[in-house]
Design a protein around this motif. Structure first.
Motif, mmCIF file in Angstrom:
data_model
loop_
_atom_site.group_PDB
_atom_site.id
_atom_site.type_symbol
_atom_site.label_atom_id
_atom_site.label_comp_id
_atom_site.label_asym_id
_atom_site.label_seq_id
_atom_site.Cartn_x
_atom_site.Cartn_y
_atom_site.Cartn_z
ATOM 1 N N ASP A 209 37.232 9.828 91.916
ATOM 2 C CA ASP A 209 36.529 8.745 91.247
ATOM 3 C C ASP A 209 37.245 8.351 89.956
ATOM 4 O O ASP A 209 37.373 7.161 89.629
ATOM 5 C CB ASP A 209 35.094 9.171 90.970
ATOM 6 N N GLN A 210 37.738 9.333 89.220
ATOM 7 C CA GLN A 210 38.424 9.064 87.962
ATOM 8 C C GLN A 210 39.727 8.300 88.164
ATOM 9 O O GLN A 210 40.195 7.621 87.248
ATOM 10 C CB GLN A 210 38.705 10.376 87.237
ATOM 11 N N GLN A 211 40.317 8.411 89.352
ATOM 12 C CA GLN A 211 41.573 7.700 89.640
ATOM 13 C C GLN A 211 41.328 6.337 90.282
ATOM 14 O O GLN A 211 42.261 5.701 90.773
ATOM 15 C CB GLN A 211 42.483 8.547 90.539
ATOM 16 N N GLY A 212 40.093 5.891 90.299
ATOM 17 C CA GLY A 212 39.788 4.567 90.803
ATOM 18 C C GLY A 212 39.543 4.504 92.291
ATOM 19 O O GLY A 212 39.577 3.415 92.883
ATOM 20 N N LEU A 213 39.261 5.637 92.911
ATOM 21 C CA LEU A 213 38.938 5.691 94.334
ATOM 22 C C LEU A 213 37.472 6.104 94.463
ATOM 23 O O LEU A 213 37.095 7.198 94.037
ATOM 24 C CB LEU A 213 39.848 6.683 95.057
ATOM 25 N N LEU A 214 36.670 5.251 95.055
ATOM 26 C CA LEU A 214 35.224 5.471 95.108
ATOM 27 C C LEU A 214 34.869 6.407 96.252
ATOM 28 O O LEU A 214 35.099 6.080 97.419
ATOM 29 C CB LEU A 214 34.508 4.132 95.293
ATOM 30 N N PRO A 215 34.307 7.595 95.973
ATOM 31 C CA PRO A 215 33.904 8.506 97.050
ATOM 32 C C PRO A 215 32.612 8.048 97.721
ATOM 33 O O PRO A 215 31.686 7.576 97.060
ATOM 34 C CB PRO A 215 33.691 9.843 96.321
ATOM 35 N N HIS A 216 32.563 8.214 99.046
ATOM 36 C CA HIS A 216 31.384 7.803 99.808
ATOM 37 C C HIS A 216 30.748 8.956 100.580
ATOM 38 O O HIS A 216 29.533 9.019 100.700
ATOM 39 C CB HIS A 216 31.749 6.709 100.811
ATOM 40 N N ALA A 217 31.573 9.804 101.171
ATOM 41 C CA ALA A 217 31.045 10.855 102.050
ATOM 42 C C ALA A 217 32.010 12.023 102.077
ATOM 43 O O ALA A 217 33.202 11.887 101.784
ATOM 44 C CB ALA A 217 30.829 10.314 103.469
ATOM 45 N N LEU A 218 31.459 13.182 102.447
ATOM 46 C CA LEU A 218 32.241 14.415 102.448
ATOM 47 C C LEU A 218 31.888 15.240 103.678
ATOM 48 O O LEU A 218 30.712 15.342 104.041
ATOM 49 C CB LEU A 218 31.936 15.223 101.181
ATOM 50 N N VAL A 219 32.887 15.789 104.323
ATOM 51 C CA VAL A 219 32.691 16.713 105.438
ATOM 52 C C VAL A 219 33.367 18.029 105.074
ATOM 53 O O VAL A 219 34.512 18.039 104.605
ATOM 54 C CB VAL A 219 33.303 16.156 106.747
ATOM 55 N N LEU A 220 32.664 19.139 105.290
ATOM 56 C CA LEU A 220 33.235 20.461 105.041
ATOM 57 C C LEU A 220 33.520 21.146 106.370
ATOM 58 O O LEU A 220 32.690 21.131 107.280
ATOM 59 C CB LEU A 220 32.279 21.318 104.216
ATOM 60 N N VAL A 221 34.682 21.758 106.459
ATOM 61 C CA VAL A 221 35.085 22.532 107.637
ATOM 62 C C VAL A 221 35.483 23.917 107.123
ATOM 63 O O VAL A 221 36.608 24.118 106.672
ATOM 64 C CB VAL A 221 36.260 21.862 108.383
ATOM 65 N N PRO A 222 34.562 24.876 107.140
ATOM 66 C CA PRO A 222 34.871 26.199 106.594
ATOM 67 C C PRO A 222 36.055 26.883 107.277
ATOM 68 O O PRO A 222 36.764 27.661 106.647
ATOM 69 C CB PRO A 222 33.572 26.983 106.820
ATOM 70 N N ARG A 223 36.262 26.587 108.555
ATOM 71 C CA ARG A 223 37.397 27.193 109.263
ATOM 72 C C ARG A 223 37.850 26.258 110.379
ATOM 73 O O ARG A 223 37.020 25.736 111.125
ATOM 74 C CB ARG A 223 37.028 28.559 109.858
ATOM 75 N N ASP A 224 39.163 26.040 110.471
ATOM 76 C CA ASP A 224 39.713 25.374 111.640
ATOM 77 C C ASP A 224 40.764 26.296 112.244
ATOM 78 O O ASP A 224 40.893 27.453 111.833
ATOM 79 C CB ASP A 224 40.266 23.984 111.309
ATOM 80 N N GLU A 225 41.511 25.819 113.217
ATOM 81 C CA GLU A 225 42.424 26.718 113.922
ATOM 82 C C GLU A 225 43.659 27.075 113.105
ATOM 83 O O GLU A 225 44.418 27.964 113.496
ATOM 84 C CB GLU A 225 42.851 26.110 115.252
#
Length: 240
Positions: A209-225
């Protein structure tokens, strides 16, 4: 152990690591098929699926126009993205990886990829190769954890903002700090812990946000392959 090293020193170590293609884990860290083996083919579909899920939160999909992958490596994601857009740009700090990405995409899809080379400590070089405000979507997977420092991440975010069209989107994957000692960000000896730049989840959201990019949504993936503790954030460049 030892005192933190400066961002400049860490960047020098990172540049030395990524130029050493003979390093034992270089091909795996660069996500070449020769380094990941059977896992290579499943990386791209998984990343693009998460990207499409996030874009759907804005009623969007991968745009048909210009897509840029920041850190394309050996092309695992590019082979999935290339058929979805009119132009795919692969950006990387390794000329060898750019050639491998181009080869993989051509062999598997018949499409061509425009490639852009930048330096470890000069992400702004991308602006000399791609016009500002002309990219519809920027994606970056398994890259921010490899950046030499938080300062480097800020410079990449600022460059991504400048590349995007008004209301253009970005999906960026980062490695989150889980509060343990091993999850804390790397502050010295880049080669010992290559994937060592981490962020608290709220901190990365705010940093974008501070760099001028507006956050909208977040996905968390605790573990992938491939590893653990990943977050994906959906961003847009506000019009004007």
């Amino acid at each position: 152990m030892g005192p933190p090293q400066s961002p400049r020193r860490l960047a020098e170590q990172a540049a030395a690591y990524w130029s050493d293609t003979a390093a034992p884990r270089w091909a795996a860290d660069s996500h070449w098929e020769s380094g990941l083996g059977e896992k290579w083919a499943s990386v791209g579909p998984a990343q693009v699926a998460i990207t499409r899920t996030l874009l759907a939160a804005l009623g969007r999909d991968v745009p048909e126009g210009r897509v840029l992958e920041w850190g394309c490596g050996g092309g695992a994601n590019a082979v999935v993205l290339a058929p979805l857009c009119q132009e795919l740009i692969g950006l990387d700090i390794s000329r060898d990886s750019l050639e491998e990405c181009r080869r993989q995409v051509l062999d598997r899809t018949g499409r061509t990829v425009r490639t852009v080379l930048t330096g470890v400590d000069s992400p702004e070089q991308a602006l000399g190769e791609v016009d500002e405000g002309t990219v519809d979507l920027v994606v970056s997977y398994y890259v921010f954890e490899l950046l030499a420092s938080r300062e480097a991440a800020v410079r990449v975010l600022r460059t991504i903002r400048r590349l995007l069209v008004d209301d253009g989107a970005a999906v960026i994957q980062f490695k989150y700090d889980d509060g343990t000692r091993s999850g804390a960000t790397r502050r010295r000896d880049y080669r010992r812990r290559v994937a060592g730049t981490t962020f608290a989840i709220h901190d990365f959201w705010t940093l974008c946000d501070q760099q001028g990019l507006l956050p909208h949504a977040l996905v968390l993936v605790p573990r992938d392959e491939l590893d653990t503790h990943y977050g994906y954030v959906l961003l847009t460049r506000p019009p004007g």
